[in-house]
Design an enzyme around this catalytic site. Structure first.
Site, PDB file in Angstrom:
ATOM      1  N   THR A 146      14.597   5.169  11.550  1.00  0.00           N
ATOM      2  CA  THR A 146      13.161   5.353  11.332  1.00  0.00           C
ATOM      3  C   THR A 146      12.927   6.443  10.297  1.00  0.00           C
ATOM      4  O   THR A 146      13.632   7.443  10.250  1.00  0.00           O
ATOM      5  CB  THR A 146      12.453   5.735  12.632  1.00  0.00           C
ATOM      6  OG1 THR A 146      13.099   6.877  13.213  1.00  0.00           O
ATOM      7  CG2 THR A 146      12.485   4.580  13.618  1.00  0.00           C
ATOM      8  N   GLU A 150      10.606  10.809   4.273  1.00  0.00           N
ATOM      9  CA  GLU A 150      11.864  11.477   3.919  1.00  0.00           C
ATOM     10  C   GLU A 150      12.306  11.059   2.521  1.00  0.00           C
ATOM     11  O   GLU A 150      12.035   9.942   2.069  1.00  0.00           O
ATOM     12  CB  GLU A 150      12.954  11.144   4.949  1.00  0.00           C
ATOM     13  CG  GLU A 150      12.767  11.803   6.305  1.00  0.00           C
ATOM     14  CD  GLU A 150      11.769  11.107   7.189  1.00  0.00           C
ATOM     15  OE1 GLU A 150      11.526  11.578   8.316  1.00  0.00           O
ATOM     16  OE2 GLU A 150      11.206  10.075   6.758  1.00  0.00           O
ATOM     17  N   ASP A 193       7.426   4.108   8.008  1.00  0.00           N
ATOM     18  CA  ASP A 193       6.147   4.246   8.704  1.00  0.00           C
ATOM     19  C   ASP A 193       4.997   4.422   7.710  1.00  0.00           C
ATOM     20  O   ASP A 193       4.476   5.511   7.507  1.00  0.00           O
ATOM     21  CB  ASP A 193       6.200   5.443   9.657  1.00  0.00           C
ATOM     22  CG  ASP A 193       5.012   5.489  10.598  1.00  0.00           C
ATOM     23  OD1 ASP A 193       4.315   4.463  10.711  1.00  0.00           O
ATOM     24  OD2 ASP A 193       4.783   6.537  11.218  1.00  0.00           O
ATOM     25  N   ASP A 407      10.307   9.304  25.319  1.00  0.00           N
ATOM     26  CA  ASP A 407      11.725   9.021  25.495  1.00  0.00           C
ATOM     27  C   ASP A 407      12.220   9.533  26.848  1.00  0.00           C
ATOM     28  O   ASP A 407      13.151   8.971  27.428  1.00  0.00           O
ATOM     29  CB  ASP A 407      12.556   9.615  24.346  1.00  0.00           C
ATOM     30  CG  ASP A 407      12.113  11.009  23.960  1.00  0.00           C
ATOM     31  OD1 ASP A 407      11.226  11.581  24.628  1.00  0.00           O
ATOM     32  OD2 ASP A 407      12.653  11.539  22.976  1.00  0.00           O
TER      33      ASP A 407
END
Length: 814
Positions: A146, A150, A193, A407
């Site tokens: 994911t 970046e 994303d 999570d």
């Protein structure tokens, strides 16, 4: 397409890849010597020369070369009538000739683009397909990377290491699963994303892989909004951040899903699980964040944990801090302190939880799950967080903060799943490195979500502990999990009172050192120093509370740095008082005499002096066990490089991070803002009235058809990656105003937490309590301090025992 498949139009090198000097006018061989050679494909394992050398020979190459080539490609797109596939737009686009062999199959020579117009949950129902599904390949391992914005360097760290891991699977020739052609059992997904949030240089790197072509994308298909752009290609190249191309030893099946809107990481996971995994049905799934770099065999070791034990539902490896070459990043105390935290968590906490079978959280940056175990309630509970954050469900502030750590909810749901005895496992041999915040503001912002999510997730697990007894676990496992619940309850109590515990420990230790005027460590000014220390601490708490209420940490960097320095100074005074107290009492009993260091003398000293006994036991149980556990895990170096920094930053972690987190309970965001507006800048696939003989709908769409244009854009993208850029600071958007009920919840919760800690301090520092312990109970030391020290020792001993048991089980293959 026909022109692309006509291999006679260009030459091939000895290794079967296209020659760069084909006769298309663009790639003509330059006059004279070409230093460094061609930068295109080479033999496996060969590193290509710097593309800047080749760039000098490219016609009209300048800083805007990529953009010019991009615009030319977009203008040259041909309007074609394309038959929809199962009612969906699917295009096969030729990849640059420089990164494929003519003899290879279609999956190597064409990039497949699908314009998804559905929600991830409807991927299969709307008859979208992936290449491995069409090829009927059995997928053993699905890897999800994911990313948000970046850059290309972080993508290279992760994707390059994943490719090396897949290549290692090829070498496992004795395995029943892996060996030759193992790459066909692995699919790598990169989920971006938000199209407009994606880093431009990262997209250029993907263009060099051949997996991304902007000219293929559409924003509407027959008036339906495109929700995701799915690119598929099987490739054999590795692209470095400078645009250099290297041939890998094995191909990889690569899928790039570029979401049209920015909808957070959990939505990216929904694309991976509910769309792609639902169709491919992999055995094991692995989650990675772009920027995390697994070692070359880590993915195999993670997978092996599932293969050895069919009850393993999830597993994680060791996430280590990237300390840089020769550990240069450890010069930053914040990085060093986090390095120590990560190490001790992997040495003590994760092994203990693995022994019980329930790990509180499998980090989303590096973890793995068995697809069969995820089906049903675990995934449904996990994705409930997306609905809460999008406003589709009303959950209240408790639930919203709980799902900052979805999570953790996923891990809990796996272990208590009805009629299925799943466990979670820590795999020490699987390692990955990641970057950590190196600035105080960034660290505070990161820990805000971590701490709030983990606090409410811990409460949730304790409240619903009875579900352990309705799960499919064996009776012995249920008993072990019940013990873990009790342990977690004690840990939660210490976490809740950590602010008061640190203050009281400092108060009693300094008071004990300054109580005797004849042995005052501050030359008769001990009482004054104690008052100053306590007042400074209270003042710092007030300042941090005020600064944390509605203010971003980026606006108070200097203040938080000042807090770090002052808290470290206060802690140094406390350590000095502890050392002084030990020295005075040891000297009084003659331990420093020539005959003092005998075994019987030391034992008598520990038995007779409650002050020394409590301090020594606490120190030994905590710091000595740190050393011993690090040694038996064969990983002691953080004790030398990071322990001191962690120790002096502990008051800052306890005070500032806790206060800021609870002062911002009303903020249940992830720090990114969604991009919800529909776009119309890519062009659309329109029409739909015409039909083929088979009855398929036909749409008109602009598509790139010239492989020469693709080559030109590919070369410019490669050259642009070689150009160094000056990093520019990103401007954060303003925070969205929170609702009144969220702010009220924040205020009430913060006041309750501060009030309960303040109540402990008031009670145990009151004259009544101090007089009661001396006159009525005849105690020489404060019992609260003794309880605190012995409890700390007991918890440390439990963690060390769990770590040792994990090591024993690991040696014997359990």
């Amino acid at each position: 397409m026909d022109n692309y498949n006509n291999s006679s139009s260009y030459n091939y090198t000895n290794n079967g890849f296209p020659s760069p000097y084909s006769g298309d006018g663009f790639n003509q061989k330059p006059e004279g010597d070409f230093v460094g050679g061609w930068v295109g494909i080479a033999a496996p394992g060969t590193m290509i020369a710097n593309p800047l050398q080749r760039a000098a020979y490219m016609p009209n190459h300048d800083s805007g070369g990529y953009e010019n080539a991009r615009q030319r490609l977009l203008r040259r797109r041909t309007v074609k009538k394309i038959a929809l596939t199962n009612g969906n737009l699917v295009l096969d686009i030729p990849v640059p000739r420089s990164i494929c062999k003519a003899a290879q199959g279609e999956e190597f020579r064409t990039m497949r683009y699908s314009a998804a117009t559905c929600d991830p949950n409807d991927w299969t129902a709307d008859r979208f397909t992936l290449r491995p599904f069409l090829m009927k390949r059995e997928i053993e391992l699905a890897i999800c990377m994911t990313c948000y914005n970046e850059d290309e360097a972080l993508l290279y760290r992760t994707l390059g290491s994943v490719i090396r891991n897949i290549a290692y699977l090829q070498t496992r020739t004795r395995s029943k699963v892996w060996g030759a052609n193992s790459w066909k059992k692995v699919v790598v997904f990169i989920v971006g994303d938000g199209r407009k949030k994606a880093n431009e240089r990262m997209l250029k790197m993907l263009s060099c892989y051949g997996i991304f072509q902007e000219g293929a994308m559409k924003d509407h298909v027959l008036d339906k909004e495109v929700t995701g752009h799915i690119f598929e290609l099987t490739t054999q190249v590795i692209v470095d951040p400078q645009g250099g191309i290297k041939v890998s030893d094995c191909p990889i099946q690569l899928v790039f899903c570029l979401k049209e809107k920015n909808q957070k990481k959990i939505n990216s996971h929904r694309w991976f699980f509910n769309a792609f995994c639902q169709q491919l049905q992999p055995n094991v799934t692995i989650l990675l964040d772009v920027g995390t770099m697994p070692t070359d065999r880590s993915l195999y070791h993670l997978w092996k944990a599932f293969d050895k034990n069919k009850k393993v539902a999830g597993a994680c490896g060791e996430i280590a801090v990237d300390v840089g070459s020769l550990g240069w990043r450890l010069y930053n105390p914040l990085v060093a302190a986090q390095n120590f935290e990560y190490k001790m968590s992997n040495i003590l906490d994760k092994p203990l939880e693995s022994v019980f079978g329930f790990i509180g959280v499998l980090p989303g940056a590096f973890s793995a799950y068995r697809w069969q175990a995820l089906k049903g309630r675990p995934l449904e509970a996990y994705f409930k967080g997306e609905q809460l954050h999008n406003g589709q469900l009303e959950g209240g502030s408790f639930i919203n903060n709980l799902y900052l750590a979805e999570d953790r909810i996923l891990c809990f749901e796996l272990v208590v799943k009805s009629r299925e005895p799943w466990i979670l496992k820590y795999v020490k041999s699987a390692k990955a490195t990641t970057d950590v915040p190196d600035g105080v503001a960034e660290l505070i912002a990161q820990r805000r979500r971590w701490l709030n999510g983990s606090l409410f997730a811990s409460m949730f697990a304790l409240i619903h502990f009875a579900r352990i007894w309705t799960s499919g676990q064996s009776f012995l496992r249920k008993c072990a999990l019940q013990l873990q619940v009790i342990y977690n309850l004690v840990q939660l109590a210490f976490t809740w009172t950590s602010l008061a515990n640190w203050y009281l420990a400092s108060y009693f230790l300094m008071q004990s050192a300054t109580s005797d005027p004849n042995h005052d460590p501050f030359a008769g000014q001990g009482k004054a120093v104690l008052d100053i220390v306590l007042n400074v601490y209270i003042a710092l708490v007030v300042v941090v509370v005020v600064a944390s209420l509605g203010s971003r940490p980026q606006g108070f960097r200097a203040m938080y740095l000042g807090c770090i320095i002052l808290f470290a100074g206060l802690f140094a005074l406390v350590l000095y008082c502890v050392g002084w107290t030990l020295y005075v009492q040891l000297n009084q009993v003659g331990l420093f005499d020539s005959s003092g260091w005998t075994t019987s003398h030391i034992i008598h000293l520990l038995v007779s002096s409650s002050n020394i006994r409590s301090i020594v036991i606490s120190v030994v149980a905590t710091y000595v066990l740190y050393v011993l556990s690090s040694l038996w895990m064969l990983d002691p170096w953080h004790m030398l490089t990071s322990f001191v920094q962690y120790m002096f930053l502990t008051p800052f972690f306890i005070t500032v991070l806790s206060i800021y987190s609870l002062a911002n309970l009303h903020d249940v965001s992830w720090g990114t803002k969604g991009s919800d507006a529909a776009s119309s800048d890519l062009g659309s696939a329109s029409g739909g009235k015409d039909k083929t003989k088979e009855g398929k709908q036909v749409v008109e769409v602009k598509v790139p058809t010239s492989s020469a244009d693709a080559d030109e854009l590919w070369q410019h993208a490669q050259a642009d990656l070689a150009q160094k850029i000056v990093e520019q600071k990103q401007h954060r958007s303003k925070s969205v105003k929170q609702t009144d009920n969220q702010q009220n919840f924040r205020t009430q919760f913060l006041l309750f937490w501060l009030g309960s800690n303040a109540a402990l301090i008031i009670v145990f520092t009151s004259n009544f309590w101090l007089q009661f312990t001396k006159d009525d109970l005849h105690l020489s030391t404060n019992p609260y301090l003794a309880v605190l020290f012995w409890s700390t020792a007991a918890l440390a001993a439990v963690r060390a025992l769990g770590s040792l048991m994990y090591l024993v089980f690991r040696i014997f293959g359990h």
